[in-house]
Motif scaffolding. Sequence first.
Motif, PDB file in Angstrom:
ATOM      1  N   ALA A 410       0.670  -1.265   0.009  1.00  0.00           N
ATOM      2  CA  ALA A 410       0.033  -0.197   0.176  1.00  0.00           C
ATOM      3  C   ALA A 410       0.901   1.303  -0.023  1.00  0.00           C
ATOM      4  O   ALA A 410       0.547   2.272  -0.512  1.00  0.00           O
ATOM      5  N   CYS A 411       1.835   1.115   0.672  1.00  0.00           N
ATOM      6  CA  CYS A 411       3.037   2.224   0.710  1.00  0.00           C
ATOM      7  C   CYS A 411       3.417   2.817  -0.786  1.00  0.00           C
ATOM      8  O   CYS A 411       3.390   3.844  -1.011  1.00  0.00           O
ATOM      9  N   VAL A 412       3.748   1.712  -1.410  1.00  0.00           N
ATOM     10  CA  VAL A 412       4.333   1.903  -2.700  1.00  0.00           C
ATOM     11  C   VAL A 412       3.166   2.176  -3.766  1.00  0.00           C
ATOM     12  O   VAL A 412       3.579   3.207  -4.561  1.00  0.00           O
ATOM     13  N   TRP A 413       2.258   1.798  -3.354  1.00  0.00           N
ATOM     14  CA  TRP A 413       1.141   2.166  -4.595  1.00  0.00           C
ATOM     15  C   TRP A 413       0.569   3.535  -4.370  1.00  0.00           C
ATOM     16  O   TRP A 413       0.241   4.363  -5.153  1.00  0.00           O
ATOM     17  N   HIS A 414       0.631   3.877  -3.055  1.00  0.00           N
ATOM     18  CA  HIS A 414       0.204   5.215  -2.627  1.00  0.00           C
ATOM     19  C   HIS A 414       0.956   6.173  -3.069  1.00  0.00           C
ATOM     20  O   HIS A 414       0.416   7.489  -3.362  1.00  0.00           O
ATOM     21  N   PHE A 415       2.155   6.104  -2.774  1.00  0.00           N
ATOM     22  CA  PHE A 415       3.308   7.000  -3.281  1.00  0.00           C
ATOM     23  C   PHE A 415       3.849   7.040  -4.697  1.00  0.00           C
ATOM     24  O   PHE A 415       4.716   7.528  -5.175  1.00  0.00           O
ATOM     25  N   ARG A 416       3.267   6.248  -5.446  1.00  0.00           N
ATOM     26  CA  ARG A 416       3.930   5.821  -6.840  1.00  0.00           C
ATOM     27  C   ARG A 416       3.997   7.018  -7.869  1.00  0.00           C
ATOM     28  O   ARG A 416       4.984   6.954  -8.703  1.00  0.00           O
ATOM     29  N   HIS A 417       3.230   8.196  -7.358  1.00  0.00           N
ATOM     30  CA  HIS A 417       3.492   9.425  -8.288  1.00  0.00           C
ATOM     31  C   HIS A 417       4.436  10.337  -7.648  1.00  0.00           C
ATOM     32  O   HIS A 417       4.869  11.254  -8.452  1.00  0.00           O
ATOM     33  N   ARG A 418       4.926   9.763  -6.575  1.00  0.00           N
ATOM     34  CA  ARG A 418       5.908  10.886  -5.959  1.00  0.00           C
ATOM     35  C   ARG A 418       7.346  10.291  -5.719  1.00  0.00           C
ATOM     36  O   ARG A 418       8.285  10.870  -5.116  1.00  0.00           O
ATOM     37  N   LEU A 419       7.625   8.943  -6.407  1.00  0.00           N
ATOM     38  CA  LEU A 419       8.924   8.312  -6.304  1.00  0.00           C
ATOM     39  C   LEU A 419       9.889   8.907  -6.925  1.00  0.00           C
ATOM     40  O   LEU A 419      11.050   8.801  -6.768  1.00  0.00           O
ATOM     41  N   ASN A 420       9.760   9.682  -7.856  1.00  0.00           N
ATOM     42  CA  ASN A 420      10.828  10.293  -8.568  1.00  0.00           C
ATOM     43  C   ASN A 420      11.178  11.864  -8.096  1.00  0.00           C
ATOM     44  O   ASN A 420      11.790  12.649  -8.792  1.00  0.00           O
TER      45      ASN A 420
END
Length: 513
Positions: A410-420
């Motif tokens: 859920a952490c990875v999916w929630h922040f997927r647009h902010r990882l870069n």
Amino acid sequence: MTLDPHDAGTTGTTDPGPRTGTSAPPGKGLRSGSVGLLGAVALGLSSTAPAYSLAVTLGLVTMTVGHLAPAALLIGFVPILLTAFAFRELNRDMPDCGTTFVWNTRAFGPWVGWLVGSWVPTMATLFAMTALAQVGATYLLAALGLDTLAGNDTAVTVTALVLLGGATVLARRGLQIATGVQYVLLALQLVALFGLGIAAFARPGAAAPSLSWLNPFAFDGAGPFAEAVLLCLFIYWGWDALITVNEETSDADRVPGRAVLISTFVLLGTYLFTAFAAVGYAGTGTTGIGLGNPDNATDVLAALAPPLLGGAMATGVQLAVCVSALSAMLTCLVGSPRGFLSMTAHGALPKAFGRVHPRYRTPAVGTVFFGAATAVALVVLKLASPRFLGDAILSIGLLIACYYGATAFACVWHFRHRLNGSARDLLFKGVLPLLGGLMMLAALARSAYDMVDAAYGSTSFHGVGGVFLLGVGAMVLGLPVVVLIRARHPRFFREGRTSVAPPTPTESPRNES
């Protein structure tokens, strides 16, 4: 749909995109700022029951991998640490006492949020509570010299119910009282464990600790390695309970995350110190006080304390294990009702669970309900068969791996647009939680595979292990429960995607740094 107590049915299908901060629904009624960093760390440590966890797990780990028990403890810590990063980052963005329920709902929708983020951890906690109450009662009676009663199932069950009632009253009275009690109970545990370890290191003839005991490549095959690591998942489980008090801590979006990392590293140090001392002193033999002796497997501290510390001090170690179980039980009664409170605020449970005591500012109805549910579960499992209770405890590992892994994803999916956004975001919100989730998924698959065996645990049904049936059965039972809840609260389930309400005009958005 918005996770908001005032309008649980507001819909929205677009991704809100990056935000500088989010907040829990206002007005839950909890006493904000009542717990600092030290109090949160104490709650996190207490919820893992370090003395009890070591007593019932270290022998089983040693029987599996011998002198590599410290290595198993170290490797078992890795997925826990990676998952802890996920909890920290999600709490920074969404500080809500609903924790895994809110985070999984935000990432994957209401069905996953309710079933995996709430039902699964609640069942794991319920099973653990039944064990903690029974263990606390047994050790208390033994420490008081009432050995006859300690061996009597009825006396132990009655004592467990009395202890459970007392813990429920304390949890209902307020977090400050519960935290104050935890300081004392935790101190007793750490003094007992470190005292035992120091005595073992100082004993003439004890083997000197060796770094080879930490060698992760020395395991005899993948089977023993996986089994030992699964056992170690249980020994670390529970630290996440401290995040359920995030709305009552000072600096709610930062302090719980720091407390998570501090408590997990303190646990690692305590466990490794005790394991090195125990292996060096007692060895891994299968007779006498050896840690590989099956007779000592479920309580190595009881076997080590008398020859190391003498009769009076050994009684103190017994008392420490009792205190450890009671301390964890109290923390469970603090954490789970706050999860119910959050679910009510978001429109996912009946309003009764949202009632907060006007004086103590605690979720009074949820606390009493969870204490009563534990009492019923304990009595039912004992009446059915004492073996069912033991298998229910063994099934907890399956439930832990399920909801820890889901939260990491859920952490990875929630922040997927902010990882870069930065290297830090990519590492702590993406790479590390993803690795933790994959490890938990592997642990889930391996534990399920092992538990299917009819010889796993004490019970079986048509050739299938009772531990597997209890663990998977507990998960599957959540499906009809969610269907019933959906019928009562359709607005919460109306949309397949949810988001947390933005800060109200009177709140300042929290920075994510």
